[in-house]
Motif scaffolding. Structure first.
Motif, PDB file in Angstrom:
ATOM      1  N   ILE A   7       0.892  -1.267  -0.010  1.00 33.67           N
ATOM      2  CA  ILE A   7      -0.129   0.100   0.013  1.00 33.67           C
ATOM      3  C   ILE A   7       0.793   1.281   0.019  1.00 33.67           C
ATOM      4  CG2 ILE A   7      -1.905   1.175   0.912  1.00 33.67           C
ATOM      5  CD1 ILE A   7      -2.395  -1.408   2.612  1.00 33.67           C
ATOM      6  N   GLY A   8       0.798   1.871  -1.189  1.00 29.74           N
ATOM      7  CA  GLY A   8       1.676   3.151  -1.279  1.00 29.74           C
ATOM      8  C   GLY A   8       2.830   2.864  -2.121  1.00 29.74           C
ATOM      9  N   SER A   9       2.944   3.993  -3.101  1.00 26.94           N
ATOM     10  CA  SER A   9       4.026   3.882  -4.132  1.00 26.94           C
ATOM     11  C   SER A   9       5.154   4.925  -4.058  1.00 26.94           C
ATOM     12  CB  SER A   9       3.404   4.014  -5.559  1.00 26.94           C
ATOM     13  OG  SER A   9       3.178   5.293  -5.605  1.00 26.94           O
ATOM     14  N   GLY A  10       5.209   5.430  -2.651  1.00 31.71           N
ATOM     15  CA  GLY A  10       6.486   6.361  -2.543  1.00 31.71           C
ATOM     16  C   GLY A  10       7.552   5.579  -2.421  1.00 31.71           C
ATOM     17  N   ALA A  51       8.979   4.100   0.211  1.00 34.22           N
ATOM     18  CA  ALA A  51       8.895   2.944   0.901  1.00 34.22           C
ATOM     19  C   ALA A  51       8.317   1.744   0.414  1.00 34.22           C
ATOM     20  CB  ALA A  51       8.222   3.221   2.420  1.00 34.22           C
ATOM     21  N   GLY A  52       7.134   2.056  -0.355  1.00 28.63           N
ATOM     22  CA  GLY A  52       6.602   1.012  -1.078  1.00 28.63           C
ATOM     23  C   GLY A  52       7.379   0.403  -2.216  1.00 28.63           C
ATOM     24  N   ALA A  53       7.864   1.604  -2.885  1.00 31.20           N
ATOM     25  CA  ALA A  53       8.422   1.060  -4.253  1.00 31.20           C
ATOM     26  C   ALA A  53       9.510   0.305  -3.882  1.00 31.20           C
ATOM     27  CB  ALA A  53       8.946   2.154  -4.752  1.00 31.20           C
ATOM     28  N   SER A  81      -3.352   5.485  -3.759  1.00 33.59           N
ATOM     29  CA  SER A  81      -4.430   6.303  -3.485  1.00 33.59           C
ATOM     30  C   SER A  81      -4.356   7.360  -4.792  1.00 33.59           C
ATOM     31  CB  SER A  81      -4.391   6.892  -2.346  1.00 33.59           C
ATOM     32  OG  SER A  81      -5.284   7.944  -2.095  1.00 33.59           O
ATOM     33  N   GLY A  82      -3.235   7.862  -5.118  1.00 34.06           N
ATOM     34  CA  GLY A  82      -3.211   8.807  -6.115  1.00 34.06           C
ATOM     35  C   GLY A  82      -3.716   8.325  -7.599  1.00 34.06           C
ATOM     36  N   THR A  83      -3.949   9.135  -8.343  1.00 36.01           N
ATOM     37  CA  THR A  83      -4.367   8.642  -9.834  1.00 36.01           C
ATOM     38  C   THR A  83      -3.437   9.324 -10.817  1.00 36.01           C
ATOM     39  OG1 THR A  83      -5.780  10.669  -9.849  1.00 36.01           O
ATOM     40  CG2 THR A  83      -6.859   8.666  -9.456  1.00 36.01           C
ATOM     41  N   THR A 102      17.227   5.530   4.602  1.00 34.80           N
ATOM     42  CA  THR A 102      17.220   4.541   5.512  1.00 34.80           C
ATOM     43  C   THR A 102      15.724   3.774   5.367  1.00 34.80           C
ATOM     44  OG1 THR A 102      18.751   5.610   7.166  1.00 34.80           O
ATOM     45  CG2 THR A 102      17.054   3.997   8.117  1.00 34.80           C
ATOM     46  N   VAL A 103      14.779   4.391   5.361  1.00 38.55           N
ATOM     47  CA  VAL A 103      13.405   4.157   5.114  1.00 38.55           C
ATOM     48  C   VAL A 103      13.574   3.023   3.908  1.00 38.55           C
ATOM     49  CG1 VAL A 103      11.082   4.537   3.943  1.00 38.55           C
ATOM     50  CG2 VAL A 103      12.185   5.960   5.733  1.00 38.55           C
ATOM     51  N   MET A 104      14.207   3.347   2.701  1.00 39.75           N
ATOM     52  CA  MET A 104      14.224   2.350   1.794  1.00 39.75           C
ATOM     53  C   MET A 104      15.082   1.023   1.929  1.00 39.75           C
ATOM     54  SD  MET A 104      14.379   5.120  -1.417  1.00 39.75           S
ATOM     55  CE  MET A 104      14.020   4.197  -2.737  1.00 39.75           C
ATOM     56  N   TRP A 152      10.720  16.053  -3.163  1.00 40.59           N
ATOM     57  CA  TRP A 152      11.753  15.935  -2.393  1.00 40.59           C
ATOM     58  C   TRP A 152      12.969  16.667  -2.767  1.00 40.59           C
ATOM     59  CZ3 TRP A 152      15.207  11.099  -0.895  1.00 40.59           C
ATOM     60  CH2 TRP A 152      15.498  10.477  -2.229  1.00 40.59           C
ATOM     61  N   THR A 153      14.364  16.748  -1.920  1.00 44.21           N
ATOM     62  CA  THR A 153      15.168  17.187  -2.481  1.00 44.21           C
ATOM     63  C   THR A 153      16.152  16.236  -2.936  1.00 44.21           C
ATOM     64  OG1 THR A 153      15.118  19.000  -0.823  1.00 44.21           O
ATOM     65  CG2 THR A 153      17.315  18.887  -1.752  1.00 44.21           C
ATOM     66  N   GLY A 154      16.184  15.055  -2.339  1.00 43.85           N
ATOM     67  CA  GLY A 154      17.043  13.801  -2.705  1.00 43.85           C
ATOM     68  C   GLY A 154      18.059  13.756  -1.966  1.00 43.85           C
TER      69      GLY A 154
HETATM   70  C1  FAD Z   1       9.868  19.409   0.131  1.00 43.41           C
HETATM   71  C2  FAD Z   1      10.590  18.120   0.597  1.00 43.41           C
HETATM   72  C3  FAD Z   1      11.763  17.818   0.511  1.00 43.41           C
HETATM   73  C4  FAD Z   1      12.215  16.837   0.937  1.00 43.41           C
HETATM   74  N1  FAD Z   1      13.722  16.312   1.053  1.00 43.41           N
HETATM   75  C5  FAD Z   1      14.078  15.109   1.481  1.00 43.41           C
HETATM   76  C6  FAD Z   1      15.488  14.676   1.276  1.00 43.41           C
HETATM   77  O1  FAD Z   1      16.207  15.358   0.721  1.00 43.41           O
HETATM   78  N2  FAD Z   1      15.750  13.587   1.719  1.00 43.41           N
HETATM   79  C7  FAD Z   1      14.946  12.746   2.235  1.00 43.41           C
HETATM   80  O2  FAD Z   1      15.386  11.852   3.067  1.00 43.41           O
HETATM   81  N3  FAD Z   1      13.745  12.889   2.549  1.00 43.41           N
HETATM   82  C8  FAD Z   1      13.148  14.062   2.005  1.00 43.41           C
HETATM   83  N4  FAD Z   1      12.009  14.666   2.002  1.00 43.41           N
HETATM   84  C9  FAD Z   1      10.890  13.669   2.759  1.00 43.41           C
HETATM   85  C10 FAD Z   1      10.668  12.196   1.657  1.00 43.41           C
HETATM   86  O3  FAD Z   1      10.010  13.031   0.756  1.00 43.41           O
HETATM   87  C11 FAD Z   1       9.882  11.267   2.582  1.00 43.41           C
HETATM   88  O4  FAD Z   1      10.692  10.903   3.662  1.00 43.41           O
HETATM   89  C12 FAD Z   1       9.546  10.126   1.599  1.00 43.41           C
HETATM   90  O5  FAD Z   1       9.083  10.645   0.432  1.00 43.41           O
HETATM   91  C13 FAD Z   1       8.825   9.260   2.430  1.00 43.41           C
HETATM   92  O6  FAD Z   1       8.510   8.097   1.733  1.00 43.41           O
HETATM   93  P1  FAD Z   1       7.182   7.092   2.237  1.00 43.41           P
HETATM   94  O7  FAD Z   1       7.129   6.108   0.973  1.00 43.41           O
HETATM   95  O8  FAD Z   1       7.358   6.690   3.237  1.00 43.41           O
HETATM   96  O9  FAD Z   1       6.009   8.013   2.008  1.00 43.41           O
HETATM   97  P2  FAD Z   1       5.496   9.098   0.900  1.00 43.41           P
HETATM   98  O10 FAD Z   1       6.621   9.554  -0.085  1.00 43.41           O
HETATM   99  O11 FAD Z   1       4.610   9.937   1.529  1.00 43.41           O
HETATM  100  O12 FAD Z   1       4.617   8.185  -0.043  1.00 43.41           O
HETATM  101  C14 FAD Z   1       3.217   7.598   0.693  1.00 43.41           C
HETATM  102  C15 FAD Z   1       2.476   6.794  -0.591  1.00 43.41           C
HETATM  103  O13 FAD Z   1       1.275   6.159  -0.051  1.00 43.41           O
HETATM  104  C16 FAD Z   1       0.125   6.744  -0.766  1.00 43.41           C
HETATM  105  N5  FAD Z   1      -0.999   6.560   0.198  1.00 43.41           N
HETATM  106  C17 FAD Z   1      -1.122   7.237   1.578  1.00 43.41           C
HETATM  107  N6  FAD Z   1      -2.261   6.693   1.944  1.00 43.41           N
HETATM  108  C18 FAD Z   1      -2.716   5.752   1.151  1.00 43.41           C
HETATM  109  C19 FAD Z   1      -3.789   4.955   1.292  1.00 43.41           C
HETATM  110  N7  FAD Z   1      -4.654   4.874   2.349  1.00 43.41           N
HETATM  111  N8  FAD Z   1      -4.212   4.036   0.306  1.00 43.41           N
HETATM  112  C20 FAD Z   1      -3.307   4.105  -0.695  1.00 43.41           C
HETATM  113  N9  FAD Z   1      -2.229   4.676  -0.802  1.00 43.41           N
HETATM  114  C21 FAD Z   1      -1.881   5.446   0.058  1.00 43.41           C
HETATM  115  C22 FAD Z   1       0.627   8.054  -1.287  1.00 43.41           C
HETATM  116  O14 FAD Z   1      -0.304   8.532  -2.265  1.00 43.41           O
HETATM  117  C23 FAD Z   1       2.038   8.021  -1.556  1.00 43.41           C
HETATM  118  O15 FAD Z   1       2.236   7.514  -2.886  1.00 43.41           O
HETATM  119  C24 FAD Z   1      11.394  15.836   1.682  1.00 43.41           C
HETATM  120  C25 FAD Z   1      10.040  15.977   1.579  1.00 43.41           C
HETATM  121  C26 FAD Z   1       9.613  17.291   1.128  1.00 43.41           C
HETATM  122  C27 FAD Z   1       8.045  17.448   1.232  1.00 43.41           C
END
Ligand code: FAD
Length: 492
Positions: free
Chosen positions: A10-13, A15-17, A35-37, A473-475, A88-90
């Motif tokens: 659940i989720g393609s950010g 972590a999920g990826a 969730s997103g389209t 670290t999440v990935m 994100w900044t990366g």
């Molecule tokens: C401006 C900015 C700069 C950043 N720069 C950095 C950086 O330089 N380095 C760094 O380490 N981190 C940075 N971050 C933080 C980083 O983007 C997050 O730590 C990272 O994206 C987290 O990944 P994630 O997969 O856990 O969550 P997310 O990226 O939030 O992905 C969550 C995914 O789950 C989906 N989702 C949520 N709820 C549901 C649901 N109920 N059902 C189905 N899908 C759902 C969302 O649509 C999304 O695709 C930055 C963030 C921002 C906003």
């Protein structure tokens, strides 16, 4: 493995990826619910290892979360393929070995059940496919990762590195997922977890992606003694759907994942899945961060990419209180000048401090507000302690001292008021990992203690927060957890 076994991610950010990529590589069938389209548009022009133009989509603020604690708290989310990696900044920093253990100086609840060496191979696996620009040398408190594109500090900052070394700190170039030296893409970031990881998986017969699929609840089967399905809202049809799962990877981001688990109530888990000990949602933490600029008496080479000053050594710092300093330029003109050795006196800084996670900061279901699906909204309750704020304030002067010791006096300029929760989008800890279920929701393999076929793979699982950006670290944790899950499913 039987063909009817599938993992629902659940989720393609990021972590999920990362989890899905590992599972598919190991031959496991995966359905990803996102969730997103559609992918938000952006634009990135990168030439000669410098980002000349970058337009990233704004991270949205999710109004559905109820904020208590510090009323200025913001909760950024991006409900889109790729999640917050669209914005994100990366910055991709490894945690240091001590980051997993130093909390033990305060209490056993702050000791991670994984070590740096458990994670090191998974860090490298992720670094290899995200394409890191950075330095190849370890510096104090920051291990170097696998670098695809080498970058070094300009020579005329070496005296600052020496002065930092006298404090037991390192000064290095900021490791970034900046991608190849030249690129023109219609997205805001070089590495986006959808375009770089999920989209390529669509070619695999083992992988399916459902967009517009918003997960509402995980369904617990008392008869099977495990979660056996995910209930989701299909945005295209408006219908509520059910998808069977042998195992579920929850990767909705630290607030979204806490909400999903809290809303997954059943007769066996009336207070939410993984909440038998009342820990779910507690220990919410974030990075107190501050932006400011300084003016040096004499010009130095423009830093692009930025420089990164590591935290003070663990033994000379209070437990779990640290700061890092990233400094460079945000100006396109300066980035161009930096390519030709240009100098400047003005430098921008981002400082990242830490919080000591406690049960007083939490993300829990609201008793009075419902979300658009009629489920309890999430109440996000967080504030910084005086010590956490003071830690950041003190760190301003420390950088000035280091510069002065390097022979170039500098003065602090404008300070942007960002010292309130959420501005950096680095929440964590809501389903923290700990070997003892009294202190943690998940175990060392990100498995929910109460329901081991559910893995929480985003920064929810962080036991503590180092002063380093969290996503690498999440990935790495997600990759490690997925590899173990694949192994266990193959043997089941
Ligand atoms: C401006 C900015 C700069 C950043 N720069 C950095 C950086 O330089 N380095 C760094 O380490 N981190 C940075 N971050 C933080 C980083 O983007 C997050 O730590 C990272 O994206 C987290 O990944 P994630 O997969 O856990 O969550 P997310 O990226 O939030 O992905 C969550 C995914 O789950 C989906 N989702 C949520 N709820 C549901 C649901 N109920 N059902 C189905 N899908 C759902 C969302 O649509 C999304 O695709 C930055 C963030 C921002 C906003």
């Amino acid at each position: 493995m039987n063909d009817d076994r599938q993992v629902v991610v659940i989720g393609s950010g990021p972590a999920g990826a990362a989890a899905a990529r590992e599972l598919v590589a190991l031959g496991i069938r995966v359905t990803m619910l996102e969730s997103g389209t559609s992918l938000p548009e952006g634009l990135l022009l990168r030439l000669g290892r410098r980002n000349f133009f970058r337009r990233a989509p704004q991270a949205g603020e999710e109004g559905r979360h109820l904020v208590s604690g510090d009323p200025r708290t913001v909760c950024y989310v991006k409900l889109a393929p790729g999640g917050l990696s669209n914005c994100w900044t990366g910055a991709v920093l490894r945690f240091a070995p001590e980051d997993f253990t130093e909390g033990g100086r305060l209490h056993e609840r702050y000791v991670w059940p994984v070590t740096y060496s458990d994670l090191a191979p998974h860090y490298e696996k992720v670094e290899r496919y995200i394409g890191v620009s950075g330095d190849t040398h370890d510096v104090p408190q920051l291990p170097a990762g696998f670098v695809t594109y080498e970058e070094h500090l300009p020579d005329d900052w070496k005296d600052v590195a020496e002065a930092a070394g006298k404090h037991g700190q390192g000064l290095t170039t900021y490791p970034l997922a900046d991608g190849p030296p030249n690129m023109l893409v219609r997205r805001g970031t070089a590495f986006n977890s959808y375009t770089e990881v999920v989209r390529p998986l669509l070619a695999s017969p083992h992988f399916q992606l459902k967009t517009g699929a918003h997960a509402l609840q995980l369904q617990w089967s008392p008869a099977k003694g495990r979660v056996d399905a995910v209930i989701y809202h299909d945005r295209a049809t408006g219908a509520t759907e059910r998808i069977e799962a042998s195992a579920v990877i929850v990767a909705c981001g630290p607030l979204g994942s806490a909400k999903l688990l809290h809303n997954s109530t059943s007769s066996d888990f009336p207070h939410g899945l993984g909440n038998s000990n009342g820990v779910l949602g507690c220990y919410l933490h974030d990075h107190p961060r501050e932006w400011w600029s300084f003016e040096m008496e004499r010009p130095r080479q423009i830093l692009s990419p930025s420089a990164y000053l590591t935290r003070l050594p663990y033994d000379s710092s209070p437990p779990l209180l640290a700061t890092s300093w990233t400094f460079g330029t945000a100006s396109t003109a300066d980035r161009i000048r930096s390519r030709f050795g240009g100098k400047a006196t003005s430098v921008g800084v981002q400082m990242i401090g830490t919080m000591i996670p406690t049960a007083e900061c939490f993300a829990k279901p609201s008793a009075r507000q419902k979300d658009e699906f009629g489920l309890p909204a999430l109440e996000v309750h967080i504030h910084y302690s005086d010590a956490e704020v003071q830690n950041v304030v003190d760190a301003r002067q420390h950088l000035m001292n280091v510069l002065e010791e390097a022979g170039s006096r500098a003065t602090i300029g404008d300070i942007v008021p960002t010292l309130f929760p959420g501005t950096i989008a680095h929440y964590g800890g809501t389903a923290r990992m700990h070997s003892n279920p009294r202190y943690g929701v998940t175990d060392a393999w990100n498995r929910v203690h109460d329901a081991p076929n559910v893995l929480v793979c985003d920064a929810s699982s962080f036991t503590t927060a180092a002063e380093k950006n969290p996503t690498l670290t999440v990935m790495a944790l997600a990759t490690r957890a997925a590899a173990r899950l694949a192994h266990d499913l193959a043997r089941a």
